[in-house]
Motif scaffolding. Sequence first.
Motif, PDB file in Angstrom:
ATOM      1  N   GLU A 211     -13.479 -12.851  38.106  1.00  0.00           N
ATOM      2  CA  GLU A 211     -12.284 -13.314  37.407  1.00  0.00           C
ATOM      3  C   GLU A 211     -12.424 -14.696  36.806  1.00  0.00           C
ATOM      4  N   ASP A 212     -13.413 -15.485  37.260  1.00  0.00           N
ATOM      5  CA  ASP A 212     -13.526 -16.848  36.733  1.00  0.00           C
ATOM      6  C   ASP A 212     -14.982 -17.223  36.490  1.00  0.00           C
TER       7      ASP A 212
ATOM      8  N   SER B 171     -18.362 -21.153  39.464  1.00  0.00           N
ATOM      9  CA  SER B 171     -17.475 -20.287  40.229  1.00  0.00           C
ATOM     10  C   SER B 171     -18.068 -18.895  40.445  1.00  0.00           C
ATOM     11  N   ASP B 172     -17.405 -17.850  39.936  1.00  0.00           N
ATOM     12  CA  ASP B 172     -17.816 -16.471  40.221  1.00  0.00           C
ATOM     13  C   ASP B 172     -19.181 -16.098  39.658  1.00  0.00           C
TER      14      ASP B 172
ATOM     15  N   THR C 188     -14.043 -17.304  43.601  1.00  0.00           N
ATOM     16  CA  THR C 188     -12.674 -16.867  43.889  1.00  0.00           C
ATOM     17  C   THR C 188     -12.718 -15.932  45.100  1.00  0.00           C
TER      18      THR C 188
ATOM     19  N   THR D 221     -14.669 -22.040  35.322  1.00  0.00           N
ATOM     20  CA  THR D 221     -14.434 -23.221  36.147  1.00  0.00           C
ATOM     21  C   THR D 221     -15.736 -23.729  36.749  1.00  0.00           C
TER      22      THR D 221
END
Length: 164
Positions: free
Chosen positions: A126-127, A19-20, A136, A130
Amino acid sequence: MGKLADKTIVIGLGSPIMSDDAVGLKVSEAIESLKMPDVDTLQEAVGGLEILPMISGYRFAIIVDAILTGDYSPGTVLIFEPESFDCTVTDVQGHDVNLATALKIGRQMDNSIMPEVIRFVAIEVEDLQTMSEVMTPKVAAAVGSAKNAVLHLISEFRGQAGKR
């Protein structure tokens, strides 16, 4: 001093599948697409001492990475100097060396091939947990701002290189 190339290395750190954590990679790719002759780029999933051979020989280095402090809104772009992380330098041995400690070790080993100026462009995320190839929305939207921050630093470096 003559060993350093009047060039900037931009290294985007992260994982393309977490993810991020991919944000540093995306920013470095955006800089790479501009094809600036005095700027080299890398996208890497490394840290610690592994970064030293990548930055050695360059006069300027910019390291772009995700940061998760909880102190800023996701997508906030921050610029740090290595000294900002002096409090995190440790005396650990082996592979578990953070970036600040690695830079200190690099300067002790052979300061003549370490960049004169190193900056970190960090994007609050924020992530990082995942497994996803999608960032995000707020972090994905920050890639442009982070790219502009890198371009601003490159412009500053060019001014410094011209003063020699």
